[in-house]
Write an enzyme that holds these catalytic residues in place. Sequence first.
Site, mmCIF file in Angstrom:
data_model
loop_
_atom_site.group_PDB
_atom_site.id
_atom_site.type_symbol
_atom_site.label_atom_id
_atom_site.label_comp_id
_atom_site.label_asym_id
_atom_site.label_seq_id
_atom_site.Cartn_x
_atom_site.Cartn_y
_atom_site.Cartn_z
ATOM 1 N N TYR A 147 63.683 -95.480 -6.554
ATOM 2 C CA TYR A 147 62.677 -95.676 -5.510
ATOM 3 C C TYR A 147 63.065 -94.888 -4.278
ATOM 4 O O TYR A 147 64.235 -94.869 -3.895
ATOM 5 C CB TYR A 147 62.545 -97.158 -5.145
ATOM 6 C CG TYR A 147 61.289 -97.759 -5.729
ATOM 7 C CD1 TYR A 147 60.040 -97.264 -5.355
ATOM 8 C CD2 TYR A 147 61.345 -98.793 -6.646
ATOM 9 C CE1 TYR A 147 58.886 -97.788 -5.903
ATOM 10 C CE2 TYR A 147 60.190 -99.312 -7.202
ATOM 11 C CZ TYR A 147 58.958 -98.819 -6.818
ATOM 12 O OH TYR A 147 57.815 -99.322 -7.354
ATOM 13 N N GLU A 174 60.750 -94.544 -1.181
ATOM 14 C CA GLU A 174 59.679 -94.557 -0.169
ATOM 15 C C GLU A 174 60.137 -93.849 1.094
ATOM 16 O O GLU A 174 61.258 -94.064 1.561
ATOM 17 C CB GLU A 174 59.297 -95.990 0.204
ATOM 18 C CG GLU A 174 58.123 -96.513 -0.578
ATOM 19 C CD GLU A 174 58.556 -97.517 -1.617
ATOM 20 O OE1 GLU A 174 59.702 -97.388 -2.083
ATOM 21 O OE2 GLU A 174 57.745 -98.400 -1.952
ATOM 22 N N ASP A 226 40.840 -76.371 -2.104
ATOM 23 C CA ASP A 226 41.370 -77.051 -3.293
ATOM 24 C C ASP A 226 41.596 -75.972 -4.353
ATOM 25 O O ASP A 226 40.654 -75.519 -5.003
ATOM 26 C CB ASP A 226 40.366 -78.107 -3.763
ATOM 27 C CG ASP A 226 40.869 -78.880 -4.987
ATOM 28 O OD1 ASP A 226 41.788 -78.385 -5.668
ATOM 29 O OD2 ASP A 226 40.320 -79.965 -5.260
ATOM 30 N N THR A 246 46.865 -79.174 -7.559
ATOM 31 C CA THR A 246 47.615 -79.882 -8.591
ATOM 32 C C THR A 246 48.677 -78.911 -9.116
ATOM 33 O O THR A 246 48.665 -77.726 -8.783
ATOM 34 C CB THR A 246 46.706 -80.368 -9.734
ATOM 35 O OG1 THR A 246 45.925 -79.265 -10.205
ATOM 36 C CG2 THR A 246 45.789 -81.479 -9.266
ATOM 37 N N LYS A 256 48.211 -77.014 -13.858
ATOM 38 C CA LYS A 256 47.191 -76.158 -14.485
ATOM 39 C C LYS A 256 47.767 -74.742 -14.626
ATOM 40 O O LYS A 256 48.720 -74.574 -15.379
ATOM 41 C CB LYS A 256 45.904 -76.217 -13.655
ATOM 42 C CG LYS A 256 45.314 -77.639 -13.596
ATOM 43 C CD LYS A 256 43.971 -77.677 -12.936
ATOM 44 C CE LYS A 256 43.341 -79.051 -13.001
ATOM 45 N NZ LYS A 256 43.661 -79.914 -11.862
ATOM 46 N N ARG A 305 52.371 -82.991 -14.282
ATOM 47 C CA ARG A 305 51.158 -83.512 -13.638
ATOM 48 C C ARG A 305 51.523 -84.068 -12.283
ATOM 49 O O ARG A 305 52.263 -85.041 -12.180
ATOM 50 C CB ARG A 305 50.543 -84.618 -14.490
ATOM 51 C CG ARG A 305 50.016 -84.129 -15.803
ATOM 52 C CD ARG A 305 49.213 -85.200 -16.464
ATOM 53 N NE ARG A 305 47.839 -85.114 -16.023
ATOM 54 C CZ ARG A 305 46.898 -84.431 -16.676
ATOM 55 N NH1 ARG A 305 47.199 -83.794 -17.778
ATOM 56 N NH2 ARG A 305 45.670 -84.400 -16.239
HETATM 57 N N1 DSN Z 1 39.996 -82.692 -14.580
HETATM 58 C C1 DSN Z 1 40.321 -81.395 -14.038
HETATM 59 C C2 DSN Z 1 39.639 -80.304 -14.780
HETATM 60 O O1 DSN Z 1 39.558 -80.408 -15.982
HETATM 61 O O2 DSN Z 1 39.213 -79.333 -14.195
HETATM 62 C C3 DSN Z 1 40.072 -81.314 -12.592
HETATM 63 O O3 DSN Z 1 40.725 -82.354 -11.978
#
Ligand code: DSN
Length: 417
Positions: A51, A53, A197, A223, A226, A232
């Site tokens: 933990y 925080e 984003d 994120t 990708k 993730r």
């Molecule tokens: N779910 C993602 C996508 O497939 O583009 C975006 O968050």
Amino acid sequence: MKYITQTDRAIAKLISAERRRQEQTLMLIPSENYASQAVEEAVGSPLGNKYAEGYPQKRYYQGQTFVDQVEQLAIERAKKLFGVPHVNVQPYSGSPANAAVYFNLLNSGDVVMGLTLSSGGHLTHGHPKITFSGKFFTSIQYEVGKDGVIDYDQLAKFVKKHKPKILVAGTTAYPRVLNFKRFGEIAGSVGAYLLADISHIAGLIIAGVHPSPTAFAHVVMTTTHKTLRGPRGAMILVTSRGLKKDKDLASKIDKAVFPGLQGGPHINTIAGIAVALTEASTARFKKYGQQIVKNAKALAQTLMINGVNLTTGGTDNHLMVADLRSLNIKGKDAAILLEKAGIVLNYNTVPFDPNPPFNPSGIRLGTPAVTSRGMKEKEMKKIGELIVTILKKKLTAAEVLKEVRQLCRRFHIPKAY
Ligand code: DSN
């Protein structure tokens, strides 16, 4: 898998089956990718037991000697790679990261303006009624033009009319380059914050094959799993422009993430992000990003010359959206059929789709994962032709599956990058 096989056979079997599924099928969902073994090791490490925080040097629990260093490394690497003065690496994923930005910068009733879902935006970009972004704030969304491309002159007028406090420049199903400079000017015309984003294109930006928003946006969210190929998770970047607009923006964002929205950060994930950022800082990764785009263009070209309509008439990035209405097959039926042939993608709305998101007119395809496997333009042509034979029902799914398996045997999921 030695211990889990002894302790929990059911879960061990499912993990093995999923690994096999990933090995034996073509992952064309543009938001998916294969994290390296090094990233997986970090995520599966004992760091997950801790933990923490708070933030490095300012925690609420003892025992932080090593996790402080892990988080600090992730922060420093992200700052360097994206060229920004402040990064928060704690968001659990993209939706909570966007929530943290909105809850920090908006009061209830303030206007947030993002791209509609059917135009290629994300649910958290203000989708009405069913998401926090459309429920707790006043969401007024923009759409692409009839050609499927963002019309910046129209957007400028729309922004002047509705005066959002946050303008979102970000997409999940948009195949063209985003003009962040223009977005910045448009947001600036009404004193709005620009949130970029870049979840889908972060890896392309690092590779230099898509322009970076950091000179134009105040806050950037991405994120990490990708095109960036990490675990993730998500990061919020505060730019120099953001600090110029509000010198306290960085500490406000940090407070919005913790304690505003989240509890203890997932330090194991943060370690995985740090590892992925190291992998992404190499010349090899630049080549990878370039190949993703070359592959997407080759796949798009093959689909189009075989009579598949792509929205906007092609792609500049890692993905494309096919409008299947002229082929008389719905997106969902196509996606189900293609999965039987070992080609895994997702059904997707197309701009101004007359059909609902759960049974839309299109499919979305992307090349980040197949490029990670080392496939190039030649294989994209092959994959495009296989997709067409399925869509036009020229071969059965079983026949195509054999060819897909062969491709997958030749191009393994790499353990290291
Ligand atoms: N779910 C993602 C996508 O497939 O583009 C975006 O968050």
